[in-house]
Design a protein around this motif. Structure first.
Motif, PDB file in Angstrom:
ATOM      1  N   ASN A   1     103.638 -41.763   9.898  1.00 27.39           N
ATOM      2  CA  ASN A   1     103.982 -40.359  10.104  1.00 27.39           C
ATOM      3  C   ASN A   1     102.826 -39.576  10.715  1.00 27.39           C
ATOM      4  N   ASN A   2     101.615 -39.765  10.203  1.00 25.06           N
ATOM      5  CA  ASN A   2     100.475 -39.002  10.725  1.00 25.06           C
ATOM      6  C   ASN A   2     100.161 -39.402  12.158  1.00 25.06           C
TER       7      ASN A   2
ATOM      8  N   LEU B   1     102.244 -40.502  14.383  1.00 25.67           N
ATOM      9  CA  LEU B   1     103.273 -39.901  15.240  1.00 25.67           C
ATOM     10  C   LEU B   1     103.034 -38.404  15.412  1.00 25.67           C
ATOM     11  N   SER B   2     102.634 -37.727  14.349  1.00 28.16           N
ATOM     12  CA  SER B   2     102.372 -36.288  14.429  1.00 28.16           C
ATOM     13  C   SER B   2     101.213 -35.984  15.365  1.00 28.16           C
ATOM     14  N   VAL B   3     100.152 -36.773  15.272  1.00 23.30           N
ATOM     15  CA  VAL B   3      98.987 -36.550  16.128  1.00 23.30           C
ATOM     16  C   VAL B   3      99.347 -36.824  17.585  1.00 23.30           C
TER      17      VAL B   3
ATOM     18  N   GLN C   1     102.274 -36.539  18.912  1.00 25.54           N
ATOM     19  CA  GLN C   1     103.121 -35.428  19.350  1.00 25.54           C
ATOM     20  C   GLN C   1     102.275 -34.193  19.652  1.00 25.54           C
ATOM     21  N   PHE C   2     101.243 -33.963  18.860  1.00 22.29           N
ATOM     22  CA  PHE C   2     100.334 -32.845  19.134  1.00 22.29           C
ATOM     23  C   PHE C   2      99.662 -33.017  20.491  1.00 22.29           C
TER      24      PHE C   2
ATOM     25  N   TYR D   1     101.034 -26.620  15.033  1.00 24.85           N
ATOM     26  CA  TYR D   1     101.195 -27.836  15.834  1.00 24.85           C
ATOM     27  C   TYR D   1     100.952 -29.094  15.015  1.00 24.85           C
ATOM     28  N   LEU D   2     100.051 -29.032  14.026  1.00 30.41           N
ATOM     29  CA  LEU D   2      99.682 -30.237  13.273  1.00 30.41           C
ATOM     30  C   LEU D   2      99.184 -29.842  11.895  1.00 30.41           C
ATOM     31  N   ARG D   3      99.546 -30.610  10.884  1.00 30.83           N
ATOM     32  CA  ARG D   3      99.162 -30.341   9.495  1.00 30.83           C
ATOM     33  C   ARG D   3      98.207 -31.421   8.972  1.00 30.83           C
TER      34      ARG D   3
ATOM     35  N   THR E   1      92.043 -36.652  10.253  1.00 35.38           N
ATOM     36  CA  THR E   1      93.067 -36.245   9.291  1.00 35.38           C
ATOM     37  C   THR E   1      92.505 -36.275   7.875  1.00 35.38           C
TER      38      THR E   1
END
Length: 150
Positions: A53-54, A56-58, A60-61, A114-116, A136
């Motif tokens: 998940n992380n 993919l999130s990064v 996407q950012f 944009y990112l958590r 992260t």
């Protein structure tokens, strides 16, 4: 011409035909399934799927950041780890780390996340653009070089 003698039987199988499964073979199959099924369920509880998940999130950012660079007229960074974009609508958007998230604001207003779960966010100017480094909360480090086009 010599005549051959025909055989009377086509099959040479000695056994007699079986019409179906016996009760004993069904019972053995049922016992094997009933024994292995709980063991299989027990073993599957220990299998942990890998979570991406992380990552993919990064990624996407980085896509969002690249799109912002491509659609803006001018891109620049400052010493406070903020990246500024001059939009075609004459507005200024910037991306920065705010607590543990990376957010985007337009004209200093709004709060688009944009990112958590970010520990650190650094921007390094390079000859053709900006190098973005993200660490992260889990300690994983991601880097991306974003080219600035003019």
């Amino acid at each position: 011409m010599k005549r051959r003698k025909r055989k009377r039987y086509v099959s040479t199988d000695i056994r007699k035909s079986e019409n179906g499964a016996t009760f004993l073979s069904i019972l053995i199959t049922f016992v094997i399934v009933m024994i292995t099924l709980p063991l299989l369920v027990y073993l599957l509880t220990y299998v942990q799927p890998v979570k991406h998940n992380n990552e993919l999130s990064v990624n996407q950012f980085f896509i969002f950041l690249r799109n912002d660079v491509l659609t803006s007229e001018q891109v620049y960074t400052d010493d406070d780890n903020k990246m500024y974009f001059l939009l075609p609508t004459d507005e200024v958007a910037h991306i920065e780390q705010y607590q543990n998230v990376i957010r985007r604001q337009v004209n200093g207003r709004g709060h688009e996340i944009y990112l958590r779960d970010i520990d650190s966010f650094t921007l390094q100017p390079i000859s053709f653009g900006t190098q973005v480094t993200i660490v992260t909360k889990e300690g994983r480090e991601y880097e991306k070089k974003i080219a600035h086009y003019e």
